[in-house]
Design an enzyme around this catalytic site. Structure first.
Site, PDB file in Angstrom:
ATOM      1  N   SER A 196       0.802  -1.238   0.000  1.00 22.48           N
ATOM      2  CA  SER A 196       0.000   0.000   0.000  1.00 22.48           C
ATOM      3  C   SER A 196       0.831   1.283   0.000  1.00 22.48           C
ATOM      4  O   SER A 196       0.278   2.356  -0.242  1.00 22.48           O
ATOM      5  CB  SER A 196      -0.945   0.016   1.196  1.00 22.48           C
ATOM      6  OG  SER A 196      -2.010  -0.856   0.958  1.00 22.48           O
ATOM      7  N   VAL A 248       1.196  -3.852   3.814  1.00 23.98           N
ATOM      8  CA  VAL A 248       1.080  -5.135   4.524  1.00 23.98           C
ATOM      9  C   VAL A 248       2.340  -6.001   4.456  1.00 23.98           C
ATOM     10  O   VAL A 248       2.413  -7.032   5.113  1.00 23.98           O
ATOM     11  CB  VAL A 248      -0.128  -5.988   4.050  1.00 23.98           C
ATOM     12  CG1 VAL A 248      -1.422  -5.447   4.585  1.00 23.98           C
ATOM     13  CG2 VAL A 248      -0.147  -6.147   2.558  1.00 23.98           C
ATOM     14  N   TYR A 291      -2.187  -3.405 -10.906  1.00 20.75           N
ATOM     15  CA  TYR A 291      -2.220  -3.103  -9.470  1.00 20.75           C
ATOM     16  C   TYR A 291      -1.330  -4.055  -8.669  1.00 20.75           C
ATOM     17  O   TYR A 291      -0.613  -3.641  -7.753  1.00 20.75           O
ATOM     18  CB  TYR A 291      -3.680  -3.166  -8.978  1.00 20.75           C
ATOM     19  CG  TYR A 291      -3.839  -2.939  -7.491  1.00 20.75           C
ATOM     20  CD1 TYR A 291      -3.735  -1.660  -6.948  1.00 20.75           C
ATOM     21  CD2 TYR A 291      -4.092  -4.003  -6.622  1.00 20.75           C
ATOM     22  CE1 TYR A 291      -3.875  -1.462  -5.574  1.00 20.75           C
ATOM     23  CE2 TYR A 291      -4.237  -3.806  -5.255  1.00 20.75           C
ATOM     24  CZ  TYR A 291      -4.119  -2.531  -4.733  1.00 20.75           C
ATOM     25  OH  TYR A 291      -4.255  -2.328  -3.383  1.00 20.75           O
ATOM     26  N   TYR A 308      -4.351   3.771   7.727  1.00 18.84           N
ATOM     27  CA  TYR A 308      -5.706   3.208   7.710  1.00 18.84           C
ATOM     28  C   TYR A 308      -6.508   3.619   8.935  1.00 18.84           C
ATOM     29  O   TYR A 308      -6.399   4.748   9.395  1.00 18.84           O
ATOM     30  CB  TYR A 308      -5.658   1.682   7.546  1.00 18.84           C
ATOM     31  CG  TYR A 308      -4.998   1.339   6.258  1.00 18.84           C
ATOM     32  CD1 TYR A 308      -5.664   1.586   5.059  1.00 18.84           C
ATOM     33  CD2 TYR A 308      -3.717   0.862   6.213  1.00 18.84           C
ATOM     34  CE1 TYR A 308      -5.053   1.333   3.857  1.00 18.84           C
ATOM     35  CE2 TYR A 308      -3.100   0.605   5.009  1.00 18.84           C
ATOM     36  CZ  TYR A 308      -3.779   0.847   3.846  1.00 18.84           C
ATOM     37  OH  TYR A 308      -3.166   0.619   2.672  1.00 18.84           O
ATOM     38  N   LYS A 313       0.512   3.315  -3.008  1.00 17.17           N
ATOM     39  CA  LYS A 313      -0.691   4.126  -3.283  1.00 17.17           C
ATOM     40  C   LYS A 313      -0.387   5.621  -3.257  1.00 17.17           C
ATOM     41  O   LYS A 313      -1.012   6.403  -3.967  1.00 17.17           O
ATOM     42  CB  LYS A 313      -1.785   3.800  -2.252  1.00 17.17           C
ATOM     43  CG  LYS A 313      -2.338   2.380  -2.385  1.00 17.17           C
ATOM     44  CD  LYS A 313      -3.254   2.046  -1.207  1.00 17.17           C
ATOM     45  CE  LYS A 313      -3.829   0.635  -1.335  1.00 17.17           C
ATOM     46  NZ  LYS A 313      -4.541   0.212  -0.112  1.00 17.17           N
TER      47      LYS A 313
HETATM   48  O1  DON Z   1      -4.461  -4.621  -2.102  1.00 14.16           O
HETATM   49  C1  DON Z   1      -3.906  -5.294  -1.250  1.00 14.16           C
HETATM   50  O2  DON Z   1      -4.554  -6.019  -0.504  1.00 14.16           O
HETATM   51  C2  DON Z   1      -2.394  -5.202  -1.071  1.00 14.16           C
HETATM   52  N1  DON Z   1      -1.694  -5.356  -2.277  1.00 14.16           N
HETATM   53  C3  DON Z   1      -1.995  -3.927  -0.430  1.00 14.16           C
HETATM   54  C4  DON Z   1      -2.677  -3.715   0.888  1.00 14.16           C
HETATM   55  C5  DON Z   1      -1.878  -3.020   1.899  1.00 14.16           C
HETATM   56  O3  DON Z   1      -0.678  -2.940   1.879  1.00 14.16           O
HETATM   57  C6  DON Z   1      -2.663  -2.485   3.024  1.00 14.16           C
HETATM   58  N2  DON Z   1      -1.776  -2.075   4.079  1.00 14.16           N
HETATM   59  N3  DON Z   1      -1.648  -1.917   5.137  1.00 14.16           N
END
Ligand code: DON
Length: 309
Positions: free
Chosen positions: A65, A263, A193, A245, A68
């Protein structure tokens, strides 16, 4: 680039490492489940080119994330403020990053912000380019420029692993497509993505990118304004309001540094006007943020008075 080891940072890492045992590595993307939960590393990159680090800094990780914020900067440069914010909002949700609930209850066609998955999918779909490959190469070149590291690539293993298991993100994308917020083929968007999320680097690279955001989009070492000032400020504002978040409020109160987590256990910090921070600690808390990484940032912020508030 070489990074100097710092005694003070080493002490912070030793203290924060205790917290790794209270978290859990993400395994909903199977390839991420293989991370070592005890890993912890930090690098700080200053605008004069100096860098200090501690912990397992040789380890590489995927942006997840954190990407993003970078795709948002690129898309704002590609399309402009009005075009982008007609399609994605500016408000925090207070919900988990992959939640679908506000899409249904608030506005089905305009995700609340670019840091939740629904908003990030809309943002990624706005990257300019004739094909997935061209869009991805433009994003990667932008990342490489900020990190000043042309060797940065992506983990095809992590991208493939997420592509095969991204059922919830596909659901979000189809929901958005139904409401005409996406006109792209969903599989092509998932391809782009998942590659974006799988861009791979070490803490040093991440700290350098954080430094560019900290300096309002300027790279003092190349003399280039890589991101226009107003766009860098928008990105930092989202880092404060939505970067961690549904833990962003507590993070702002306790730490007060614009930051974005992923994550994989990465956290990018941008201390305005001062320096960039790159952290890696894959043991996560309930909200999907690095358990020991947050503790490290708390120690840094308290000891060096870094809160911007
Ligand atoms: O879209 C997803 O689920 C992951 N590629 C990225 C999510 C993420 O890193 C959320 N973070 N805390």
């Amino acid at each position: 680039m070489q990074c100097r080891s710092s005694k003070e940072l080493n002490e912070f890492v030793m203290e924060a490492r205790k917290f790794t045992q209270h978290g859990k590595v993400a395994d909903y993307i199977p390839a991420l489940g293989r991370a070592d939960p005890d890993d912890l590393a930090i690098a700080i990159h200053y605008p004069d080119g100096q860098c200090v680090s501690a912990g397992d800094i040789q380890k590489t990780f995927t942006l997840q994330s954190i990407s993003k914020v970078i795709s948002l900067a690129l898309v704002l440069m590609d399309r402009g403020f009005d075009y982008v914010f007609k399609r994605v909002g500016m408000e925090p949700t207070g919900d988990p990053f992959n939640s679908i609930i506000k899409l249904e209850t608030v506005n089905p066609a305009r995700p609340l912000n670019p840091m939740i998955n629904a908003g990030a999918l809309v943002v990624t779909h706005m990257i300019k380019g004739a094909s997935v490959e061209e869009k991805f190469q433009r994003l990667l070149a932008f990342v490489q420029e900020m990190a000043n590291d042309s060797t940065i690539g992506y983990s095809s293993e992590v991208a493939q692993s997420e592509f095969e298991t991204a059922h919830l993100n596909r659901a979000l994308a189809y929901f958005l497509k139904q409401h005409k917020s996406l006109d792209e083929d969903v599989e092509e968007l998932m391809n782009l993505y998942t590659k974006q999320c799988a861009i791979e680097m070490n803490c040093l690279d991440l700290a350098r990118i954080g430094m560019v955001f900290a300096m309002d989009g300027a790279d003092p070492l190349s003399g280039k304004q890589v991101i226009p000032i107003d766009i860098a400020r928008i990105c930092k504002t989202f880092m404060v309001t939505c970067g961690m978040y549904n833990a962003s409020g507590e993070f702002a109160i306790k730490i007060g540094i614009p930051a974005k987590s992923g994550v994989s256990g990465g956290i990018m910090g941008a201390v305005p006007g001062k320096f960039g921070i790159g952290i890696f600690g894959p043991s996560l808390n309930e909200q999907g943020n690095s358990m020991a990484g947050i503790r490290l940032l708390e120690l840094l912020s308290k000891n060096f008075h870094l809160s911007m508030f």
